[in-house]
Motif scaffolding. Structure first.
Motif, PDB file in Angstrom:
ATOM      1  N   UNK B  10     -52.855 -13.760  -8.991  1.00 56.40           N
ATOM      2  CA  UNK B  10     -53.533 -12.558  -9.448  1.00 56.40           C
ATOM      3  C   UNK B  10     -52.599 -11.370  -9.245  1.00 56.40           C
ATOM      4  N   UNK B  11     -52.393 -10.644 -10.323  1.00 60.97           N
ATOM      5  CA  UNK B  11     -51.562  -9.443 -10.253  1.00 60.97           C
ATOM      6  C   UNK B  11     -52.532  -8.274 -10.375  1.00 60.97           C
ATOM      7  N   UNK B  12     -52.604  -7.452  -9.329  1.00 57.17           N
ATOM      8  CA  UNK B  12     -53.659  -6.450  -9.290  1.00 57.17           C
ATOM      9  C   UNK B  12     -53.082  -5.034  -9.212  1.00 57.17           C
ATOM     10  N   UNK B  13     -53.308  -4.319 -10.295  1.00 56.59           N
ATOM     11  CA  UNK B  13     -52.904  -2.900 -10.367  1.00 56.59           C
ATOM     12  C   UNK B  13     -51.473  -2.679  -9.867  1.00 56.59           C
ATOM     13  N   UNK B  29     -41.148   0.894 -14.121  1.00 54.51           N
ATOM     14  CA  UNK B  29     -40.913  -0.279 -14.966  1.00 54.51           C
ATOM     15  C   UNK B  29     -42.237  -0.933 -15.352  1.00 54.51           C
ATOM     16  N   UNK B  30     -43.054  -1.178 -14.340  1.00 52.27           N
ATOM     17  CA  UNK B  30     -44.358  -1.787 -14.618  1.00 52.27           C
ATOM     18  C   UNK B  30     -45.446  -0.779 -14.270  1.00 52.27           C
ATOM     19  N   UNK B  31     -46.406  -0.615 -15.188  1.00 46.13           N
ATOM     20  CA  UNK B  31     -47.386   0.438 -14.993  1.00 46.13           C
ATOM     21  C   UNK B  31     -48.795  -0.152 -14.971  1.00 46.13           C
ATOM     22  N   UNK B  32     -49.336  -0.250 -13.776  1.00 45.95           N
ATOM     23  CA  UNK B  32     -50.721  -0.687 -13.591  1.00 45.95           C
ATOM     24  C   UNK B  32     -51.012  -2.020 -14.298  1.00 45.95           C
ATOM     25  N   UNK B  33     -50.322  -3.018 -13.901  1.00 47.73           N
ATOM     26  CA  UNK B  33     -50.465  -4.342 -14.516  1.00 47.73           C
ATOM     27  C   UNK B  33     -51.571  -5.128 -13.813  1.00 47.73           C
ATOM     28  N   UNK B  46     -43.758 -12.343 -22.575  1.00 53.26           N
ATOM     29  CA  UNK B  46     -42.716 -11.856 -23.482  1.00 53.26           C
ATOM     30  C   UNK B  46     -42.822 -10.337 -23.644  1.00 53.26           C
ATOM     31  N   UNK B  47     -41.710  -9.767 -24.011  1.00 51.13           N
ATOM     32  CA  UNK B  47     -41.655  -8.317 -24.168  1.00 51.13           C
ATOM     33  C   UNK B  47     -40.209  -7.913 -24.369  1.00 51.13           C
ATOM     34  N   UNK B  48     -40.034  -6.635 -24.646  1.00 57.31           N
ATOM     35  CA  UNK B  48     -38.677  -6.143 -24.911  1.00 57.31           C
ATOM     36  C   UNK B  48     -37.764  -6.289 -23.697  1.00 57.31           C
ATOM     37  N   UNK B  49     -36.463  -6.238 -23.939  1.00 57.23           N
ATOM     38  CA  UNK B  49     -35.508  -6.262 -22.827  1.00 57.23           C
ATOM     39  C   UNK B  49     -35.731  -5.043 -21.942  1.00 57.23           C
ATOM     40  N   UNK B  50     -35.692  -5.238 -20.644  1.00 59.20           N
ATOM     41  CA  UNK B  50     -35.796  -4.110 -19.709  1.00 59.20           C
ATOM     42  C   UNK B  50     -37.222  -3.670 -19.452  1.00 59.20           C
ATOM     43  N   UNK B  51     -38.220  -4.458 -19.927  1.00 59.28           N
ATOM     44  CA  UNK B  51     -39.601  -4.005 -19.721  1.00 59.28           C
ATOM     45  C   UNK B  51     -40.166  -4.506 -18.401  1.00 59.28           C
ATOM     46  N   UNK B  52     -39.355  -5.227 -17.618  1.00 58.71           N
ATOM     47  CA  UNK B  52     -39.805  -5.608 -16.275  1.00 58.71           C
ATOM     48  C   UNK B  52     -40.328  -7.029 -16.151  1.00 58.71           C
ATOM     49  N   UNK B  53     -40.033  -7.873 -17.138  1.00 62.07           N
ATOM     50  CA  UNK B  53     -40.533  -9.267 -17.087  1.00 62.07           C
ATOM     51  C   UNK B  53     -39.985  -9.995 -15.863  1.00 62.07           C
ATOM     52  N   UNK B 215     -41.119  -0.432 -21.801  1.00 67.68           N
ATOM     53  CA  UNK B 215     -41.187   0.248 -20.502  1.00 67.68           C
ATOM     54  C   UNK B 215     -41.792   1.647 -20.609  1.00 67.68           C
ATOM     55  N   UNK B 216     -42.619   2.111 -19.682  1.00 69.26           N
ATOM     56  CA  UNK B 216     -43.211   1.366 -18.567  1.00 69.26           C
ATOM     57  C   UNK B 216     -44.243   0.357 -19.067  1.00 69.26           C
ATOM     58  N   UNK B 217     -44.086  -0.881 -18.670  1.00 73.97           N
ATOM     59  CA  UNK B 217     -44.829  -1.962 -19.320  1.00 73.97           C
ATOM     60  C   UNK B 217     -46.273  -2.062 -18.830  1.00 73.97           C
ATOM     61  N   UNK B 218     -47.158  -2.247 -19.819  1.00 73.62           N
ATOM     62  CA  UNK B 218     -48.524  -2.657 -19.513  1.00 73.62           C
ATOM     63  C   UNK B 218     -48.801  -3.850 -20.423  1.00 73.62           C
ATOM     64  N   UNK B 219     -49.943  -4.499 -20.187  1.00 71.27           N
ATOM     65  CA  UNK B 219     -50.195  -5.673 -21.025  1.00 71.27           C
ATOM     66  C   UNK B 219     -50.677  -5.218 -22.391  1.00 71.27           C
ATOM     67  N   UNK B 220     -49.930  -5.608 -23.408  1.00 70.66           N
ATOM     68  CA  UNK B 220     -50.292  -5.272 -24.787  1.00 70.66           C
ATOM     69  C   UNK B 220     -51.421  -6.196 -25.225  1.00 70.66           C
ATOM     70  N   UNK B 221     -51.261  -7.469 -24.970  1.00 70.84           N
ATOM     71  CA  UNK B 221     -52.311  -8.436 -25.312  1.00 70.84           C
ATOM     72  C   UNK B 221     -52.049  -9.763 -24.595  1.00 70.84           C
ATOM     73  N   UNK B 222     -53.122 -10.483 -24.320  1.00 69.62           N
ATOM     74  CA  UNK B 222     -52.980 -11.836 -23.770  1.00 69.62           C
ATOM     75  C   UNK B 222     -53.540 -12.805 -24.796  1.00 69.62           C
ATOM     76  N   UNK B 223     -52.689 -13.730 -25.226  1.00 68.52           N
ATOM     77  CA  UNK B 223     -53.111 -14.686 -26.252  1.00 68.52           C
ATOM     78  C   UNK B 223     -53.336 -16.046 -25.631  1.00 68.52           C
TER      79      UNK B 223
END
Lengths: 316, 256
Positions: B10-13, B29-33, B46-53, B215-223
């Motif tokens: 679980x990744x919380x905030x 880098x990561x914003x409230x994930x 997945x996500x762009x380069x440098x988005x904190x994956x 960046x700053x990455x948040x979840x765009x969508x979960x498929x």
């Protein structure tokens, strides 16, 4: 193709030809002045030539030996030519005369006469060298690891290394002999000091240069404590750099040992050189020089073989 | 924290920022994930380069820690590394001084769980048993990654983190290893979390795909992908999923 084969055979047999040239000159040309010679030297040269010919015979069925012989033949050929030239300038023409320039035969006979004392001196030199080397290597690796891993230690160690580094270890010799209880101890400390510096620097640089990701992957796999990380991962990874430090340290240590023996220690090959020079016995002095060459070449070979064996994983 | 049955991670905030020496403000880098991963899933991020994956993956492993928020593994806050969470990197970080066999045996030896049969089994699983005495420098890139996979599996992790594991390989080797990853995952049923740039790879392997914004990455969508394994790259559902991801990443028009 045929011409190539003829050329290869000629190259492989070149040392035999130059050896024959040496023997022909030795027996046929008259000696200068009242110089006398024995049959020991031509016998040894003949024995070496026969051994070489036997190897040539084996090379007909073993390609590895053939390639080694093919590669080294010009070198062996040159050795015989140089020996023949030595005979020419001293024994045969007296261009370089005694007592300063003995010819190879005279040297060989002297080595045979003095073999017991030379062996004893070599033994003492090696004992000193390796005692100092082991202490220096252990201290160097320890300093390198501590400075590589602990920023605080590096903060204090780096300036010390930077100051001591450029100063040749023999500069400290007077202090070593004042502060050590025996001459042997003083010399051991000096040899150890000669190895310590290059090894500390190479180990430290090696450890600092290890990719962080290697350490992380080792930690993920369970090497979580520092001791395991150092012993199981870092030291093996920096072994090639450690060997570089050991080999260059050994060369400095050999130099320090020679100076120490010439200045204070009362045994060893360099001590023998100084002693015989005092008596004007230049032939005896040269035998010790030859022994030193052989001993140090052997030590260097030993280290390089150890490196080859322990770092066999390294990419060529 | 609330316990949900089946949730393993679980990744919380989670907020992650890095201080920059030449800037006043930190780099966020990561914003409230926020997300959770159920046990036994194959999840791709997945996500762009440098988005904190990779940073996210490192935080799950315990190699890095959030600036704010928490990461939980099996309902326990991640504060350190755990041998139950293995990781495979993009570059092969095999120890060059150990043979293939010794590399795979490294983890179990560290944990004092060394069993030669298990090591041989793993080498067979990734099909490198005939190279067990070779040093990594003498292997091809694909072989090295197989050995890396075996090494990551040797401690029998519940969670396997894959940081672009096939990124440096050629297309054919990559496809072969993708097939093998699916087989291994189905056999061992551990949770796999993979970071990748390759959308096809993500669709081919995963049952869940988390798409991060730049960046700053948040979840765009979960498929969630409900396509049976083994997957066929020309299956209309496969193509639809790929196009959907491209659309979310706003590249759809460029690739169609």
């Amino acid at each position: 193709m045929k011409a190539g084969k003829v050329k290869a055979v000629l190259i492989c047999l070149a040392p035999v030809l130059s050896g024959c040239l040496l023997l022909v000159q030795y027996f046929a040309a008259p000696n200068a002045g009242n110089y006398t010679t024995t049959l020991v030297y031509p016998f040894c040269v003949g024995a070496v030539m026969l051994m070489y010919l036997a190897l040539c015979g084996v090379s007909l069925i073993n390609s590895r030996i053939y390639h080694a012989i093919r590669r080294l033949a010009p070198l062996y050929c040159a050795v015989f030519i140089v020996l023949a030239l030595c005979d020419f300038v001293s024994l045969k023409t007296k261009i370089l005369s005694l007592p300063f320039f003995p010819w190879p035969e005279r040297l060989l006979n002297q080595i045979i006469i003095d073999h017991a004392i030379l062996f004893d001196c070599a033994k003492n030199s090696l004992l000193l060298l390796f005692t100092g080397f082991i202490y220096g290597a252990a201290a160097g690796i320890l300093t390198g690891i501590l400075s590589g891993r602990l920023a605080v230690f590096r903060y204090w160690a780096e300036p010390v290394l930077k100051i001591l580094g450029p100063i040749p270890p023999i500069t400290w010799m007077p202090f070593m002999f004042i502060f050590s209880r025996t001459l042997f101890q003083g010399c051991v400390v000096m040899v150890a000091f000669s190895v310590w510096y290059p090894l500390s620097v190479s180990t430290m640089k090696g450890i600092i240069g290890i990719k962080k990701s290697y350490i992380e992957s080792a930690k993920i796999l369970g090497a979580v404590n520092e001791y395991k990380l150092i012993i199981k991962v870092m030291l093996p990874l920096v072994l090639p750099t450690i060997f570089q430090g050991l080999i260059s340290g050994m060369r400095v240590a050999c130099g320090s040992l020679m100076v120490a023996e010439m200045m204070g220690v009362e045994s060893g090959l360099a001590w023998y050189i100084t002693w015989q020079r005092g008596w004007g016995e230049f032939t005896k002095m040269y035998t010790s020089v030859a022994a030193i060459c052989l001993v140090f070449i052997a030590v260097d070979l030993l280290l390089n073989c150890a490196k080859k064996l322990l770092v066999c994983w390294q990419e060529e | 924290m609330p316990d949900e049955a089946g949730v393993q991670i679980r990744v919380q905030e989670v907020v992650k920022s890095f201080t920059r020496t030449d800037f006043d403000s930190p780099l966020v880098v990561l914003d409230n994930l926020c997300f959770s991963i159920e046990r036994g899933r194959f999840v791709s991020i997945i996500g762009e380069s440098g988005c904190g994956k990779t940073t996210l993956l490192r935080m799950i492993a315990g190699l890095d820690f959030p600036s704010k928020g928490c990461v939980y593994r099996d309902n326990v806050k991640v504060t350190a590394l755990d041998s139950k969470c293995g990781m495979m990197f993009q570059q092969t970080l095999l120890f060059p001084f150990l043979t293939v066999y010794e590399n795979v045996a490294f983890g179990p030896r560290m944990l004092k769980k060394y069993d030669p049969r298990q090591i041989r089994g793993l080498l067979q699983l990734v099909r490198v048993e005939e190279f067990s005495n070779a040093y990594p420098n003498h292997l091809s890139g694909g072989m090295r990654q197989r050995v890396s996979l075996a090494r990551a599996l040797a401690n029998e992790p519940d969670i396997l983190l894959l940081d672009e594991p096939l990124g440096a390989l050629d297309a054919l080797t990559r496809m072969k290893l993708q097939d093998e990853l699916v087989t291994i995952w189905q056999k061992r049923k551990n949770t796999m979390i993979m970071v990748t740039h390759d959308i096809d790879e993500a669709v081919f392997l995963s049952d869940t795909i988390i798409i991060l914004s730049p960046r700053p990455a948040h979840i765009e969508e979960t498929l969630s992908l409900d396509i049976p394994y083994p997957r066929n790259r020309s299956d209309p559902r496969f193509i639809a999923a790929r196009n959907r991801i491209l659309e979310i990443l706003q590249y759809a028009g460029d690739f169609r």
